[in-house]
Design a protein around this motif. Structure first.
Motif, PDB file in Angstrom:
ATOM      1  N   HIS A 189       0.809  -1.213   0.000  1.00 44.93           N
ATOM      2  CA  HIS A 189       0.000   0.000   0.000  1.00 44.93           C
ATOM      3  C   HIS A 189       0.853   1.278   0.000  1.00 44.93           C
ATOM      4  CE1 HIS A 189      -4.257   1.489   1.275  1.00 44.93           C
ATOM      5  NE2 HIS A 189      -3.692   2.317   0.431  1.00 44.93           N
ATOM      6  N   TRP A 190       1.883   1.313   0.843  1.00 45.18           N
ATOM      7  CA  TRP A 190       2.830   2.434   0.883  1.00 45.18           C
ATOM      8  C   TRP A 190       4.207   1.871   1.238  1.00 45.18           C
ATOM      9  CZ3 TRP A 190       1.474   7.732   0.367  1.00 45.18           C
ATOM     10  CH2 TRP A 190       0.095   8.016   0.401  1.00 45.18           C
ATOM     11  N   PRO A 191       5.287   2.461   0.736  1.00 46.73           N
ATOM     12  CA  PRO A 191       6.629   2.043   1.156  1.00 46.73           C
ATOM     13  C   PRO A 191       6.975   2.706   2.484  1.00 46.73           C
ATOM     14  CG  PRO A 191       6.809   3.781  -0.480  1.00 46.73           C
ATOM     15  CD  PRO A 191       5.327   3.506  -0.311  1.00 46.73           C
ATOM     16  N   SER A 192       6.378   2.228   3.553  1.00 38.58           N
ATOM     17  CA  SER A 192       6.488   2.912   4.834  1.00 38.58           C
ATOM     18  C   SER A 192       6.399   1.920   5.983  1.00 38.58           C
ATOM     19  CB  SER A 192       5.365   3.954   4.957  1.00 38.58           C
ATOM     20  OG  SER A 192       5.463   4.684   6.170  1.00 38.58           O
ATOM     21  N   ARG A 193       6.776   2.377   7.146  1.00 36.55           N
ATOM     22  CA  ARG A 193       6.671   1.667   8.416  1.00 36.55           C
ATOM     23  C   ARG A 193       7.316   0.279   8.363  1.00 36.55           C
ATOM     24  NH1 ARG A 193       1.059   3.097  11.055  1.00 36.55           N
ATOM     25  NH2 ARG A 193       1.812   5.113  10.306  1.00 36.55           N
ATOM     26  N   ALA A 194       6.547  -0.797   8.276  1.00 36.30           N
ATOM     27  CA  ALA A 194       7.113  -2.146   8.325  1.00 36.30           C
ATOM     28  C   ALA A 194       7.650  -2.610   6.969  1.00 36.30           C
ATOM     29  CB  ALA A 194       6.057  -3.137   8.835  1.00 36.30           C
ATOM     30  N   TYR A 195       7.602  -1.737   5.965  1.00 41.68           N
ATOM     31  CA  TYR A 195       8.058  -2.125   4.632  1.00 41.68           C
ATOM     32  C   TYR A 195       9.550  -2.416   4.627  1.00 41.68           C
ATOM     33  CZ  TYR A 195       9.330  -1.696  -0.318  1.00 41.68           C
ATOM     34  OH  TYR A 195       9.845  -1.912  -1.574  1.00 41.68           O
ATOM     35  N   ASP A 196       9.906  -3.594   4.160  1.00 43.73           N
ATOM     36  CA  ASP A 196      11.294  -4.001   3.971  1.00 43.73           C
ATOM     37  C   ASP A 196      11.342  -4.730   2.638  1.00 43.73           C
ATOM     38  OD1 ASP A 196      14.056  -4.934   4.581  1.00 43.73           O
ATOM     39  OD2 ASP A 196      13.034  -6.870   4.676  1.00 43.73           O
ATOM     40  N   PRO A 197      11.970  -4.161   1.629  1.00 49.50           N
ATOM     41  CA  PRO A 197      11.896  -4.746   0.292  1.00 49.50           C
ATOM     42  C   PRO A 197      12.199  -6.241   0.252  1.00 49.50           C
ATOM     43  CG  PRO A 197      12.998  -2.622   0.196  1.00 49.50           C
ATOM     44  CD  PRO A 197      12.790  -2.926   1.644  1.00 49.50           C
ATOM     45  N   GLU A 198      13.241  -6.671   0.966  1.00 44.41           N
ATOM     46  CA  GLU A 198      13.618  -8.080   0.905  1.00 44.41           C
ATOM     47  C   GLU A 198      12.540  -8.969   1.512  1.00 44.41           C
ATOM     48  OE1 GLU A 198      17.251 -11.090   2.239  1.00 44.41           O
ATOM     49  OE2 GLU A 198      17.387  -8.920   2.607  1.00 44.41           O
ATOM     50  N   GLY A 199      12.156  -8.682   2.750  1.00 45.42           N
ATOM     51  CA  GLY A 199      11.176  -9.528   3.425  1.00 45.42           C
ATOM     52  C   GLY A 199       9.781  -9.396   2.854  1.00 45.42           C
TER      53      GLY A 199
END
Length: 276
Positions: free
Chosen positions: A112-122
């Motif tokens: 939804h957004w590249p924010s908070r818990a966002y981690d590209p790998e995981g």
């Protein structure tokens, strides 16, 4: 990737995704939301967009179930919220989304957004697993800037199918459009009517009067001319049908140029956690 959707209606398409869909943001009344989805599908729409954060996935699912349209003919998209983008949370909340929607898979799952818990790998490892398990056909991103688009492409095994962002004549996203086009990522426009502000733009009103249509139809037709999929929110039958009629609007070169020349930047959605 199976890309099972056999969508063959609902206006022009981009690789199975109809270029006009029904947005459901801020439509959280159970019956109003279900009725809007049902009405849209009965009118010919074949693309429905929701999100975990909207709190209406169950209502959207009820509308799909009530409509006289096969599930396989509906391009259904939802989004994983920023608090749940860690690997295990992606898997768990997507299962919940499928249960609420009453479906075995979604055609498109967005970050939804590249924010908070966002981690590209995981995050994308989980998205790829969902694709491999047949629970998601395509993966997408939302509200990603050019550098973040590239980062997502680098980390995901499955192709990044679409980037859903705010776009309308007052926020034309030219740089992002070109960047995504160069990388084979479709653009999906939310708030394509600038939350009603397109009705107050003189250039659009003049074009609408010229064609005998609404300003909403002009804005949606302009997006289509740009190769962008639009998902306007609508709850009333009148607005749902008016937006649908935009598929019959053919803008000429002068119309498109006049809208292109609107020199305003008026972003409607700007939370504190946005990447810009």
């Amino acid at each position: 990737m199976s890309q099972r959707s056999s969508v063959d209606e609902g206006g022009p398409r981009t690789d199975g995704m109809p270029m006009l869909g029904l947005g459901t943001w801020q439509n959280d009344d159970p019956e109003a939301c279900a009725a809007a989805v049902e009405t849209a599908l009965e009118a010919g729409y074949r693309h429905v967009d929701t999100a975990q954060a909207y709190g209406n996935e169950a209502h959207v699912g009820r509308g799909i179930e009530r409509a006289d349209v096969d599930r396989e003919d509906v391009f259904l998209a939802t989004k994983v919220w920023i608090d749940d983008l860690a690997h295990d949370d992606v898997l768990a909340t997507t299962e919940e989304s499928l249960e609420k929607l009453g479906v075995d898979y979604v055609d498109l799952l967005y970050v939804h957004w590249p924010s908070r818990a966002y981690d590209p790998e995981g995050t994308f490892r989980a998205f790829d697993e969902l694709v491999d398990e047949g629970k998601v056909d395509r993966i997408g991103i939302s509200n990603f800037l050019p550098a973040q688009v590239d980062e997502a492409i680098e980390h995901a095994d499955a192709p990044i199918f679409a980037n859903q962002v705010e776009m309308h004549p007052l926020l034309q996203q030219e740089e992002l459009r070109e960047h995504c086009a160069d990388r084979g990522v479709e653009l999906v426009a939310y708030s394509p009517l600038a939350r009603g502000r397109v009705f107050d733009i003189p250039e659009i009103t003049e074009i609408a009067e010229k064609h005998g249509v609404s300003e909403a139809q002009v804005s949606l037709a302009w997006l289509r001319e740009k190769g962008v999929t639009a998902i306007p929110k609508a709850t009333s039958e009148a607005h749902i049908l008016d937006n649908w009629s935009s598929l019959d609007v053919d803008l000429d070169d002068d119309d498109v140029a006049a809208i292109d020349a609107i020199d305003r930047t008026d972003r409607q959605v700007d939370p504190g956690f946005a990447p810009w």
